[in-house]
Design an enzyme around this catalytic site. Structure first.
Site, PDB file in Angstrom:
ATOM      1  N   CYS C 128       0.145  -0.834   0.175  1.00 53.27           N
ATOM      2  CA  CYS C 128      -0.212  -0.162  -0.093  1.00 53.27           C
ATOM      3  C   CYS C 128       0.450   1.581  -0.240  1.00 53.27           C
ATOM      4  O   CYS C 128       1.507   0.926   0.672  1.00 53.27           O
ATOM      5  CB  CYS C 128      -0.217   0.014   1.115  1.00 53.27           C
ATOM      6  SG  CYS C 128      -2.148   1.345   1.132  1.00 53.27           S
ATOM      7  N   ILE C 189      -1.405  -6.791  -9.332  1.00 61.07           N
ATOM      8  CA  ILE C 189      -0.712  -5.727  -8.876  1.00 61.07           C
ATOM      9  C   ILE C 189      -0.834  -4.617  -7.911  1.00 61.07           C
ATOM     10  O   ILE C 189      -2.457  -4.117  -8.351  1.00 61.07           O
ATOM     11  CB  ILE C 189      -0.227  -4.034  -9.906  1.00 61.07           C
ATOM     12  CG1 ILE C 189      -1.265  -3.288 -10.736  1.00 61.07           C
ATOM     13  CG2 ILE C 189       0.996  -4.992 -11.157  1.00 61.07           C
ATOM     14  CD1 ILE C 189      -0.389  -2.738 -11.443  1.00 61.07           C
TER      15      ILE C 189
HETATM   16  C1  LIG Z   1      -9.858   2.775  -3.326  1.00 70.16           C
HETATM   17  C2  LIG Z   1      -9.435   1.833  -2.801  1.00 70.16           C
HETATM   18  C3  LIG Z   1      -8.920   0.933  -2.051  1.00 70.16           C
HETATM   19  C4  LIG Z   1      -8.158  -0.032  -1.583  1.00 70.16           C
HETATM   20  N1  LIG Z   1      -7.683  -0.250  -1.431  1.00 70.16           N
HETATM   21  C5  LIG Z   1      -6.712  -1.842  -0.641  1.00 70.16           C
HETATM   22  C6  LIG Z   1      -6.656  -2.389   0.322  1.00 70.16           C
HETATM   23  O1  LIG Z   1      -7.550  -1.818   1.084  1.00 70.16           O
HETATM   24  N2  LIG Z   1      -5.175  -3.672   0.283  1.00 70.16           N
HETATM   25  C7  LIG Z   1      -4.940  -3.650  -1.091  1.00 70.16           C
HETATM   26  O2  LIG Z   1      -4.256  -4.722  -0.856  1.00 70.16           O
HETATM   27  N3  LIG Z   1      -5.065  -3.032  -1.951  1.00 70.16           N
HETATM   28  C8  LIG Z   1      -6.047  -2.109  -1.962  1.00 70.16           C
HETATM   29  N4  LIG Z   1      -6.498  -1.361  -3.200  1.00 70.16           N
HETATM   30  C9  LIG Z   1      -5.493  -1.820  -4.726  1.00 70.16           C
HETATM   31  C10 LIG Z   1      -6.826  -2.707  -5.196  1.00 70.16           C
HETATM   32  O3  LIG Z   1      -7.096  -3.477  -4.662  1.00 70.16           O
HETATM   33  C11 LIG Z   1      -6.057  -3.127  -6.515  1.00 70.16           C
HETATM   34  O4  LIG Z   1      -4.414  -3.502  -6.520  1.00 70.16           O
HETATM   35  C12 LIG Z   1      -5.543  -1.724  -7.718  1.00 70.16           C
HETATM   36  O5  LIG Z   1      -6.425  -0.535  -7.221  1.00 70.16           O
HETATM   37  C13 LIG Z   1      -5.168  -2.474  -8.683  1.00 70.16           C
HETATM   38  O6  LIG Z   1      -6.750  -2.519  -8.947  1.00 70.16           O
HETATM   39  P1  LIG Z   1      -7.752  -2.173 -10.129  1.00 70.16           P
HETATM   40  O7  LIG Z   1      -7.416  -1.268 -11.197  1.00 70.16           O
HETATM   41  O8  LIG Z   1      -8.712  -3.256 -10.728  1.00 70.16           O
HETATM   42  O9  LIG Z   1      -8.163  -0.952  -9.149  1.00 70.16           O
HETATM   43  C14 LIG Z   1      -7.481  -0.579  -3.396  1.00 70.16           C
HETATM   44  C15 LIG Z   1      -7.452   0.653  -3.951  1.00 70.16           C
HETATM   45  C16 LIG Z   1      -8.993   1.989  -4.662  1.00 70.16           C
HETATM   46  C17 LIG Z   1      -8.871   2.167  -5.635  1.00 70.16           C
END
Ligand SMILES: Cc1cc2nc3c(=O)[nH]c(=O)nc-3n(C[C@H](O)[C@H](O)[C@H](O)COP(=O)(O)O)c2cc1C
Ligand SMILES: Cc1cc2nc3c(=O)[nH]c(=O)nc-3n(C[C@H](O)[C@H](O)[C@H](O)COP(=O)(O)OP(=O)(O)OC[C@H]3O[C@@H](n4cnc5c(N)ncnc54)[C@H](O)[C@@H]3O)c2cc1C
Ligand SMILES: Cc1cc2nc3c(=O)[nH]c(=O)nc-3n(C[C@H](O)[C@H](O)[C@H](O)COP(=O)(O)OP(=O)(O)OC[C@H]3O[C@@H](n4cnc5c(N)ncnc54)[C@H](O)[C@@H]3O)c2cc1C
Ligand SMILES: Cc1cc2nc3c(=O)[nH]c(=O)nc-3n(C[C@H](O)[C@H](O)[C@H](O)COP(=O)(O)O)c2cc1C
Ligand code: FES
Ligand code: FES
Lengths: 267, 300, 300, 267
Positions: C128, C189
C-alpha cells in the site's frame, strides 16, 4: 502551418451491410484536393481512445465540399463512428499520404486499368474508378474485381457506373469462389495497369501476379499508425532498396504511401 | 509577462518542447505547428549509425494512452547532421538532440559528432525500454547511470540532459546519480514498460511483446516523479508524460519542472504543442502570473 | 466447460474476485451483485486494531483511472470477524481476507486471529503506497519481503497470497523473494504511486499529496508484470490492474494469471464483477475453450 | 441484487444561467422511491472520465417517472452533461444515500420549516419544499433562504410555489448582502426545523447557528466520491461519536449521509 485538425459534419450515414457503414461528411475547403488512395485520420470524441483511425477516402465531391468514407465496424473506434448521426461532428486530420499515380501514358486510349479491391479495401477503389472515368478512360477499359467474404456484397452498383465489375467471394456465394487474383485469372481479364487495396495476403498475391505478368501494379498498404504524418515511425514497411528517409529500408506507409509500386516493397 | 526559462544556460523563449520520438525532427509537423513558436524542438533519438528498429506492429492503443516499441529506428548521425539540423536551424527555436546508443562508446561517439553543430542541448536517452542493448540498462542502475553520465559529460560540448526511466523503485536515487555524474539537467519520464495481448489471436499487440506506455494514462505517475526529483536535486527538470493541455503543462511546472515536453498528445492533435504555448500564456494572464518561474514548484 | 481455478488448494468456481478496498466486505455491493456468482470476495485491508485512515480528499480522478489515498481505514480485526465474515459466510463464494499492518507483529497478529475463521485465503498487503509505516516499505525490498513472508507464513493457517507492489525496478525479483519466503500465491498489481495537482488552487488533489493510481490506465503495466512474474515463479497468480471487461480479464489469464480481481471498475459499474464472470463464459463458448486453464499463459 | 446501473433518457435540458443547467430525465420505474436529499451518480460516456458525478435529486414526478437534476458546469463531467440533448441517454446509479428525515412531530401543524440552500446546494431544497407542502405543511410555514453569488439567481420562482422565499447574495446584488445565516438573522426568521445544503463554510455557519438557537438542523455534506455506495471509504466525514460502521468516527457521506444531523458531524 497550413494544416490542422478540423471538425467535419455528418451529412448522412448509411448502413450498407451488417457491419459496413458509409458516412458522407461536409468537409468545407479542407480536403478538396484529396486524390484516390489518400486517407484521413478520424478521431473519436472519447478521450480514452486517443489515437486516430486511418480510413481511406471513398469519394470526394469538390463542388459540394463533401467526402465519403466507407468502413467496417471492427473495434471500439469504428463502433463509435458507426453510431454517428446526421448533424453530429467528427474530428479529422487529412487528407494524408500519397494516392495512386495516374501517368499520362497510362491514360492514353486503349489501356486497360484493373482495380482490385478486397473486403474493406474496396472503398478507395470507387474513388479511383470515378477518377479514371473522369480522366477519360472508357468504361470498358476500367475493370473492377471486388473480393468479398460471402454473398454480402457492397458498393458493387456504384462501381457499375464507372467500370465493368467482376465479383469473387471466399466461400463462392457471390461471383466466383476465391480471391481477386483467382478472379482476374478466371474471368480472363488482361490488365495494362493494376491497382489494389485489401488484406495482406491478397496484396502478396497481386504483387506476385504483377511480377509474373510484368504488369505495373500499385498497391495500398495498411499498418498500425500513431501520427499518420510520417514522424513517429510506427507504420513502416520493408523496401527493396534503402529509402532516402529511413536509410534502413523502412519506408513510412502513412507518409511515403499508403500506395506503393508493388515491386518497391517487401510484403 | 516572462515565459522564458533557462535550461543549463540555454534560454527557451517558453517552457514548451516536444517529446523525443513523437515529433520526428519537426519536418512533418511543420505543416501543423509554427516551430518558431516552440521553446525548443526535441528530435527523435539518433545513434552513431542507422538503426532499423523493431518489426511491426510497433504500436498499440491503451486506455488514455498508447504503447510503442519503435526500437529507436533512426537514420544515423551523419544523415541527421546533414538533413535535420540544417532544417531546424531555419527556425527561431532551440534544438534538443536526443541521443541513443548500445554502448557508452556509441553515446560518446554521437555526442562528439554533435559538438560543432547547431544543437543547443543533448538529451541522453538511457531509458528506452524497447531495445535489447543500451537504453534502459543504463537507466535502471544508479552506478551505470553515474558512469555513463560522467563519460558523456566529458565528451559533450553542449549541456547534457539525462533522460530518466520511470521503471525504477526510487527515481530520486537515479536523479542523484545523474547529478553526481555531472548532468546539467534531467528529463523525465520516459515510457513505462507495458504489454497488451490480442486475446482473439492470442498474440502480443506489438511484435516486440512489450512496449513503452505513454500518454495521459501515465500523467499522475510522471507528475509524482517530477515532484520527487525536484525535491531531491538542484538540476532543472524537463517534465513529461501525458501532457495534452496547457493545464497539464502547468501541473508539471507546479510540481517543479522548468520546462515540459509534449509527446503522445501530438498524435491526437498535431497542432497541440503550439496550442499549449498559447494556453500557458492565457493561464498566466488570467491568474496574474508575471513570470513562469513564480509558479515553479509552488505546491508543497 | 470448466471455469474453476485452484489457488493454493482453494477452489474458486470461477477465476473472478474483486480487488481489496474496492468492494468493502461485499455488503454494499450485494444490492448490485449476487455474491455467490463470484469466485471469491476479497475484503478491504484489515489491521489488528481500527485505523482512521487519511484526511479527505482521499481520491481524485485521473485519465482512465483514479488515485486513492484512503490510508487503509478499517474497523479492526475484531469487528471484521464479528460482522463481515459471518455476512460473507452466507454466500457460496470463497473469502480472501486482505491483511495490513504497520509492523511484522501487526500482520502476524491479524493472521493468527483469522486462523479459526471462515476466511479461505489471506492476502498480505505489503504494497500500500498510502501509509507511512508498513505497507509498501515491505514491498519494495526483496529482503524485507522475504522476511515478512516467512513470518506470516509460519503464523498462518490458511494459504497466504503476497500482494506485490508495481513500484519497483524488477517485479520478478520481488516475486522470487515471496516465493522463497513460502508464499502460496501472489497477487499483483497494487496501485502505482501518483500525484495530481489542482493548478487553480495550487494544492494537491488528495490530502495525502500522493495516492495510488488504479483503473484501466495502468492495465498494460499490470499485464506486463503478471506476464513477467508468471515466467519467473511457479506460484499461482491473481492478476489485477484496470480490469473492466471480460476481455481484460482474459488478457490477464493469457498473460499467466490463474485468477483475476476487478477493482476500480466496480466504481464505474457496480455490477461489473458479475458481468465479467458471464463474459468469460461467453468467450469460452464462442472460442470453444473447454477449460479456463487451457488459455492460461497461452501467449509466449 | 435488486439494483443496477441504468440508462435514463433526457426529456428536456434547460440552461438556467450561464453555467447552471436543468435536466429532466425519464427514469422508468428505477427511482420512483427517491426522497428529498438523496442523490444519483451520473456517468459520462467518455471512458477517460470513469468516476461517477454525484448530483442531488431536484425533483421527482412519480406518475410520469421523471426526475429532475440541476447542476453547475464546473469541470469536464458537468460540461459533458450540459451538452446532453433531448433524446440522448445517460448512465445512472441511484437513488443513493439518505434524505432529510421528516418526523411526524415536525409535520404537526404550526411548526416552521426553514430550508437553507447555498449555490449549487439549492436544487435539492426544491424537492424538499415540495415534499413538505405535499405532506401538508402550509406555505407560510415553509421558508426558504437561498444564497447566491450575485444577481444571477435561479429556481426562485419554483420555490415560491411551495414556500416563502428569502434571497441573499455574496455581493448584495440580490436580496440582502451575506450568506443564508445572515439572511435568517436579518429577515428575522424563526425556525423550528432547519434543513441545509451548500458549501462547507455555509454549513459550518448553519451548525453553529442551530447550536446557538437550539434548533434541530439537518445538513447535507459533499465530498469526493468513488463508489457512492459506502464501500470504498473515499467520502468520509468526522463524527462526534464513534460510529458503528467505521469504529473510528469516520462516517460515510454517500451511505450514511449525505444528510446528517448537524450535531453529529464535525465540520
Ligand atoms: C479505493 C481503493 C482502495 C484500495 N484499498 C486496498 C486495500 O485495502 N488493500 C489492498 O491490498 N489494495 C487496495 N487497493 C488496491 C486494489 O486492490 C488493486 O490492487 C488496485 O486498485 C489495482 O486494481 P484496479 O485497477 O482494478 O483497481 C485499493 C484500491 C482502491 C482504488
Ligand atoms: C491507410 C489506411 C486506410 C484504411 N482505410 C480503411 C477504410 O477505408 N475502411 C475501413 O473499414 N478500414 C480502413 N482501414 C483500417 C482501419 O483503420 C481500422 O479498421 C480501424 O482503425 C480500426 O479501429 P477500431 O477502433 O474499430 O479497432 P481497434 O482494433 O479497437 O483499434 C485499436 C487501434 O488499432 C488500430 N487498428 C485496428 N485495426 C487496424 C488496421 N486494420 N489497420 C491499421 N490500424 C488498425 C486503430 O487505428 C487503433 O489505433 C485503413 C487502415 C489504413 C492504415
Ligand atoms: C452528494 C452530492 C450531491 C451533489 N449535488 C450536486 C447538485 O445537485 N448540483 C451540482 O451542480 N453539483 C452537485 N454536487 C457536486 C458535483 O458532484 C460536482 O460538481 C461534480 O462532480 C463535478 O464534476 P466535474 O466533472 O464537472 O468536475 P471535475 O472537477 O472535473 O471532477 C473531477 C472529479 O472530482 C469530483 N468532484 C468535483 N467537484 C466535486 C464536488 N464539489 N463534490 C464532490 N465531488 C466533486 C467529480 O465527481 C469527479 O470525480 C454534489 C456532490 C455531492 C457529493
Ligand atoms: C512513438 C514514440 C517514440 C518515442 N521515441 C523516443 C526516443 O527516440 N527517445 C526518447 O528518449 N524517448 C522516446 N519516446 C518517449 C517520449 O519522448 C516521452 O518520454 C514519453 O512518451 C512520455 O511522454 P508522453 O506521454 O507525452 O508521450 C518515444 C515515445 C513515443 C510514444
Ligand atoms: S504513423 Fe507515424 S510514421 Fe506513420
Ligand atoms: S464514495 Fe465510496 S464510501 Fe462513499
Amino acid at each position: 502551418m497550413s494544416k490542422s485538425k478540423f471538425r467535419a459534419k455528418v451529412i448522412e450515414k448509411l448502413q450498407l451491410t451488417e457491419d459496413i457503414f458509409s458516412i458522407l461528411l461536409y468537409v468545407g475547403d479542407k480536403i478538396s484536393e484529396a486524390v484516390p488512395g489518400q486517407f484521413i485520420d478520424l478521431y473519436t470524441d472519447d478521450n480514452s481512445y486517443l489515437l486516430p483511425r486511418p480510413i481511406s477516402i471513398c469519394d470526394v465531391d469538390r463542388d459540394k465540399a463533401e467526402m465519403r468514407i466507407v468502413f467496417r465496424k471492427v473495434g471500439k473506434g469504428t463502433e463509435l463512428f458507426s453510431r454517428l448521426q446526421s448533424g453530429e461532428e467528427v474530428d479529422i486530420v487529412g487528407p494524408l499520404g500519397n494516392g495512386y499515380k495516374l501517368s499520362d501514358e497510362s491514360l492514353a486510349s486503349g489501356k486497360v486499368h484493373v482495380l482490385l479491391g478486397g473486403g474493406i479495401g474496396i472503398p478507395p477503389m470507387l474513388y479511383l474508378a470515378k477518377e479514371l472515368a473522369k480522366r477519360g478512360v472508357a468504361r470498358e477499359n476500367i475493370k473492377t474485381v471486388l473480393g468479398f467474404r460471402d454473398a454480402t456484397t457492397f458498393l458493387t452498383e456504384e462501381f457499375e457506373k464507372y467500370s465493368e465489375v467482376y465479383i469473387t467471394s471466399d466461400n463462392g456465394e457471390a461471383g466466383i469462389k476465391g480471391n481477386v487474383i483467382d478472379g482476374i485469372r478466371e474471368y480472363k481479364i488482361n490488365a495494362d495497369y493494376l491497382y489494389a487495396c485489401g488484406p495482406g495476403p491478397m496484396l502478396k498475391g497481386v504483387k506476385a501476379y504483377a511480377a509474373e505478368k510484368g504488369i505495373p501494379a500499385q498497391i495500398s498498404l495498411e499498418e498500425r499508425m500513431a501520427c499518420g504524418i510520417g514522424a513517429c515511425l510506427a507504420c513502416v514497411c520493408k523496401t527493396k532498396e534503402i529509402d532516402d528517409h529511413s536509410k534502413v529500408k523502412n519506408t513510412r506507409i502513412c507518409k511515403d504511401g499508403p500506395v506503393f509500386a508493388a515491386e518497391e516493397v517487401e510484403l | 509577462m516572462n515565459t522564458s526559462v533557462n535550461i543549463a544556460g540555454v534560454i527557451m523563449k517558453n517552457p514548451v518542447t516536444v517529446a523525443s520520438g513523437t515529433f520526428g525532427s519537426g519536418m512533418e509537423f511543420a505543416d501543423f505547428v509554427d516551430l518558431s513558436k516552440l521553446g525548443a524542438v526535441t528530435t527523435k533519438g539518433v545513434a552513431n549509425v542507422p538503426w532499423a528498429g523493431n518489426p511491426t506492429p510497433r504500436i498499440a492503443e491503451t486506455p488514455s494512452g498508447m504503447m510503442n516499441a519503435i526500437g529507436l529506428q533512426n537514420p544515423g548521425i551523419d544523415t541527421f547532421i546533414k538533413r535535420d539540423l540544417p532544417f531546424l536551424a531555419e527556425y527561431d527555436t532551440k534544438v534538443i538532440v536526443n541521443v541513443c546508443g548500445k554502448s557508452t562508446e556509441d553515446y560518446v561517439d554521437v555526442v562528439e559528432r554533435l559538438a560543432d553543430t547547431s544543437a543547443d542541448l543533448l538529451e541522453i536517452n538511457v531509458s528506452c525500454p524497447n531495445v535489447k542493448e543500451g537504453g534502459i540498462a543504463f537507466g535502471q542502475d544508479p552506478k551505470a547511470l553515474y558512469d555513463i553520465t560522467t563519460k558523456v559529460k566529458a565528451a559533450a560540448k553542449q549541456p547534457i540532459i539525462m533522460k530518466l526511466s520511470p521503471n525504477v523503485t526510487d527515481i530520486t536515487e537515479m536523479a542523484r546519480a545523474a547529478e553526481a555524474g555531472g548532468a546539467d539537467a534531467l528529463s523525465l519520464i520516459n515510457t513505462i514498460t507495458g504489454m497488451k495481448i490480442d486475446i482473439y489471436r492470442r498474440r502480443f499487440a506489438v511484435a516486440n511483446k512489450t512496449g513503452g506506455v505513454s500518454g495521459p494514462a501515465i500523467r499522475p505517475i510522471a507528475v509524482r516523479m517530477v515532484y520527487q526529483v525536484a525535491k531531491a536535486v538542484k538540476l532543472p527538470i524537463i517534465g513529461m508524460g501525458g501532457i495534452a493541455t496547457a493545464e497539464d503543462a502547468i501541473e508539471f511546472i507546479m510540481a517543479g519542472a522548468t520546462a515540459v515536453s509534449v509527446g503522445t498528445a501530438n498524435f491526437r492533435n498535431p497542432s497541440v504543442s503550439q496550442e499549449i504555448v498559447k494556453g500557458i500564456e492565457d493561464f498566466m494572464i488570467s491568474q496574474g502570473i508575471e513570470d513562469i518561474a513564480d509558479i515553479r514548484g509552488c505546491v508543497d
